[in-house]
Design a protein around this motif. Structure first.
Motif, short mmCIF file in Angstrom:
data_model
loop_
_atom_site.label_atom_id
_atom_site.label_comp_id
_atom_site.label_asym_id
_atom_site.label_seq_id
_atom_site.Cartn_x
_atom_site.Cartn_y
_atom_site.Cartn_z
N MET A 64 0.82 -1.20 0.00
CA MET A 64 0.00 0.00 0.00
C MET A 64 0.86 1.27 0.00
N LEU A 65 1.94 1.25 0.77
CA LEU A 65 2.84 2.41 0.80
C LEU A 65 3.40 2.68 -0.59
N GLU A 66 3.89 1.65 -1.23
CA GLU A 66 4.49 1.81 -2.55
C GLU A 66 3.45 2.16 -3.61
N ALA A 67 2.28 1.53 -3.53
CA ALA A 67 1.22 1.85 -4.49
C ALA A 67 0.81 3.32 -4.38
N GLY A 68 0.85 3.86 -3.17
CA GLY A 68 0.49 5.26 -2.98
C GLY A 68 1.57 6.24 -3.39
N LEU A 69 2.84 5.82 -3.30
CA LEU A 69 3.94 6.76 -3.58
C LEU A 69 4.45 6.71 -5.01
N VAL A 70 4.02 5.70 -5.80
CA VAL A 70 4.36 5.73 -7.22
C VAL A 70 3.23 6.42 -7.99
N ARG A 71 3.53 6.80 -9.22
CA ARG A 71 2.50 7.45 -10.04
C ARG A 71 1.48 6.40 -10.52
N SER A 72 0.30 6.89 -10.85
CA SER A 72 -0.81 5.97 -11.12
C SER A 72 -0.53 5.02 -12.27
N LYS A 73 0.36 5.39 -13.19
CA LYS A 73 0.65 4.55 -14.35
C LYS A 73 1.54 3.36 -14.00
N ASN A 74 2.00 3.28 -12.73
CA ASN A 74 2.90 2.20 -12.32
C ASN A 74 2.37 1.40 -11.12
N LEU B 187 13.40 0.94 -6.33
CA LEU B 187 13.64 0.75 -7.76
C LEU B 187 12.38 0.88 -8.60
N ALA B 188 11.33 1.40 -8.01
CA ALA B 188 10.04 1.46 -8.70
C ALA B 188 10.09 2.36 -9.93
N GLU B 189 9.16 2.13 -10.83
CA GLU B 189 8.83 2.98 -11.97
C GLU B 189 9.81 2.92 -13.14
N ARG B 190 10.86 2.09 -13.05
CA ARG B 190 11.75 1.99 -14.22
C ARG B 190 12.42 0.64 -14.35
N ILE B 191 12.20 -0.30 -13.45
CA ILE B 191 12.85 -1.61 -13.54
C ILE B 191 11.90 -2.63 -14.16
N LYS B 192 12.48 -3.53 -14.94
CA LYS B 192 11.69 -4.62 -15.52
C LYS B 192 11.25 -5.58 -14.42
N LEU B 193 10.11 -6.20 -14.64
CA LEU B 193 9.55 -7.09 -13.63
C LEU B 193 10.42 -8.32 -13.40
N TRP B 194 10.75 -9.05 -14.46
CA TRP B 194 11.40 -10.36 -14.28
C TRP B 194 12.83 -10.26 -13.78
N LYS C 183 20.93 15.40 -4.19
CA LYS C 183 22.18 16.05 -4.65
C LYS C 183 23.12 15.04 -5.30
N LEU C 184 23.07 13.81 -4.83
CA LEU C 184 23.90 12.74 -5.42
C LEU C 184 23.24 12.11 -6.64
N LYS C 185 22.05 12.56 -6.97
CA LYS C 185 21.26 12.04 -8.10
C LYS C 185 20.98 10.55 -7.97
N ILE C 186 20.69 10.16 -6.73
CA ILE C 186 20.25 8.79 -6.46
C ILE C 186 18.74 8.83 -6.29
N ASP C 187 18.04 8.16 -7.19
CA ASP C 187 16.58 8.23 -7.22
C ASP C 187 15.98 7.08 -6.41
N ASP C 188 15.44 7.42 -5.25
CA ASP C 188 14.80 6.46 -4.35
C ASP C 188 13.33 6.85 -4.25
N VAL C 189 12.48 6.11 -4.94
CA VAL C 189 11.09 6.53 -5.12
C VAL C 189 10.35 6.68 -3.79
N VAL C 190 10.54 5.75 -2.87
CA VAL C 190 9.76 5.76 -1.63
C VAL C 190 10.58 6.20 -0.41
#
Length: 456
Positions: A73-83, A171-178, A365-372
């Motif tokens: 639920m936390l991750e579903a809420g913090l990612v964009r609706s398309k993911n 790693l949400a919103e840009r990693i392949k599932l498998w 600042k380090l350009k590390i993208d941590d979605v949640v």
């Protein structure tokens, strides 16, 4: 032959008394047999701790299992609706994978016993699937010195699955599932059990005096290091960092994110309370209550501290930071939830909440993208929680705590980095630019979480 009247009378009396004599003999025999059974049967003092500790593992285990719903639920809420659909799929799938891999190989690696080490103190038994007690086990046949193997396996499995859930959100919103699921196989079957065996399986860190009551390092920081390695290999989302600026990407549903946080908060009572690992005495069950109280205090303080700090820094309260502040407080207290006073738990949790707020812009600042925000919450707050233990637990040391954290961090980061790089080279781990822009729900799953809001 003539029998005198006196003898006849004696014979008659003897015949009349025969049933009574036989009854007395049978009664004596039955009483002797009952006494023998009672002497051989385990007493309540022997059975009670076994039953209560087993029950603690079962209740604690299903509370920790409920944390899987919290992460989803936390991750579903913090990612964009398309993911959202993809994120939910990952959370269900990783839990299923953990259940199979931990049975097949992980449990044997993590708990090899005294003579089951492949490399003593460092690598457990690689080929020892978990086995349960027989059906209808009697008290006389049970090893009453601890709890049932089934309950212990169930409880420890939930911790393994939690480690994988931490990686999912970063790693949400840009990693392949498998490729992500393949990494989950390695993480839950091999990586987590190895490093956890060093402490909880009686390995070298346990021998060295490292202390991690419920997993600030062994679970949370370990998952954070695996997530950090993946984030570095994967790179940030398209448009997240551009021309030296950070562009926010708000989540789809803060109500779901809030629900997820409260579910995690609830599940944490099983996470920390169950890690007492005993409930059969007055002292043990009282300590479980103390752990519950300290756990709740740390979460409360983390939430309030994050709320106040975001108001001071940004002029407004940031709900996402408030949620992560509560979670960071929980992670911070997890290494040592028993020993602190309530005031001590408040300080530990409050600093954890502050860490969650301050580390997020540092990652940007380090350009590390941590979605949640899993890296600040689980890795950095996990470090704080691990290092603060000696302030409240006199039999620990700052040096040993740092060595333990560093050893687990280096192992998890380096090996995870290698696995991610191999997956990148062999299968690719990132979706195409088009797929990322359109959303992973369409490209990876072929279905959307909110189809009625889709653009037609």
């Amino acid at each position: 032959m003539t029998i005198s009247p006196q003898k006849a009378l004696l014979v008659g009396v003897a015949v009349a008394l025969l049933p009574a004599v036989a009854f007395a003999q049978d009664t004596a025999t039955a009483e002797a047999a009952t006494d023998a059974v009672e002497a051989a049967a385990p007493t309540f003092d022997q059975i009670g701790p076994y039953i209560m500790t087993t029950l603690l593992f079962l209740v604690g285990g299903f509370l920790v299992m409920w944390m899987a719903a919290g992460f989803a639920m936390l991750e579903a809420g913090l990612v964009r609706s398309k993911n959202v659909t993809t994120q939910l799929t990952k959370n269900v799938a990783l839990f299923g994978i953990a259940g199979i891999m931990y049975w097949l190989i992980g449990y044997g690696i993590m708990y090899p016993g005294d003579d089951g080490w492949t490399i003593q103190g460092y690598l457990g038994n690689l080929f020892a699937p978990a086995t349960l007690e027989p059906v209808g086990l009697s008290a006389a046949d049970a090893a009453l010195d601890y709890a049932s193997t089934a309950s212990d396996f169930f409880f420890q499995l939930m911790f393994c699955a939690t480690t994988a859930s931490i990686v999912s959100g970063t790693l949400a919103e840009r990693i392949k599932l498998w490729p992500f699921l393949i990494f989950t196989v390695v993480l839950t079957g091999i990586l987590y059990p190895i490093e956890a065996s060093w402490q909880w399986g009686g390995g070298w860190l346990s021998e060295a005096g490292f202390y991690d009551f419920a997993g600030s390092t062994l679970v949370h920081a370990a998952g954070g290091f695996a997530a950090l390695a993946g984030a570095l290999v994967l790179g940030p989302r398209i448009g997240r960092f551009k021309d030296g600026r950070v562009f926010p990407m708000p989540g789809s549903n803060l109500a779901l994110a809030t629900l997820g946080t409260f579910i995690l908060w609830l599940g944490w009572f099983g996470f920390n309370g169950g890690s007492q690992l005993a409930a059969g005495t007055v002292g043990d069950i009282t300590d479980v209550g103390r752990i519950f109280a300290n756990t709740n205090m740390a979460a409360s303080a983390g939430a309030v501290a994050a709320m106040i700090l975001t108001q001071l820094m940004y002029g407004k309260v940031d709900l996402t930071m408030l949620l992560n502040g509560a979670l960071a407080g929980l992670v911070s207290i997890t290494a040592g939830p028993l020993d602190p006073s309530l005031f001590g738990a408040l300080l530990i949790g409050a600093i954890g909440g502050i860490i969650a707020v301050l580390v997020v812009p540092m990652l940007d600042k380090l350009k590390i993208d941590d979605v949640v925000g899993a890296i600040p919450v689980h890795l950095v707050a996990g470090f704080w929680g691990t290092m603060v233990v000696p302030f409240n637990s006199p039999d620990t040391s700052f040096v040993t705590q740092f060595i333990g954290f560093a050893a687990i961090g280096i192992f998890m980061f380096v090996v995870s980095l290698v696995v991610w790089l191999i997956l990148k080279a062999v299968t690719g781990i990132r979706v195409s630019e088009e797929a990322e822009i359109n959303g992973l729900d369409v490209s990876e799953m072929g279905m959307e979480a909110y189809p009625e809001f889709a653009k037609g």
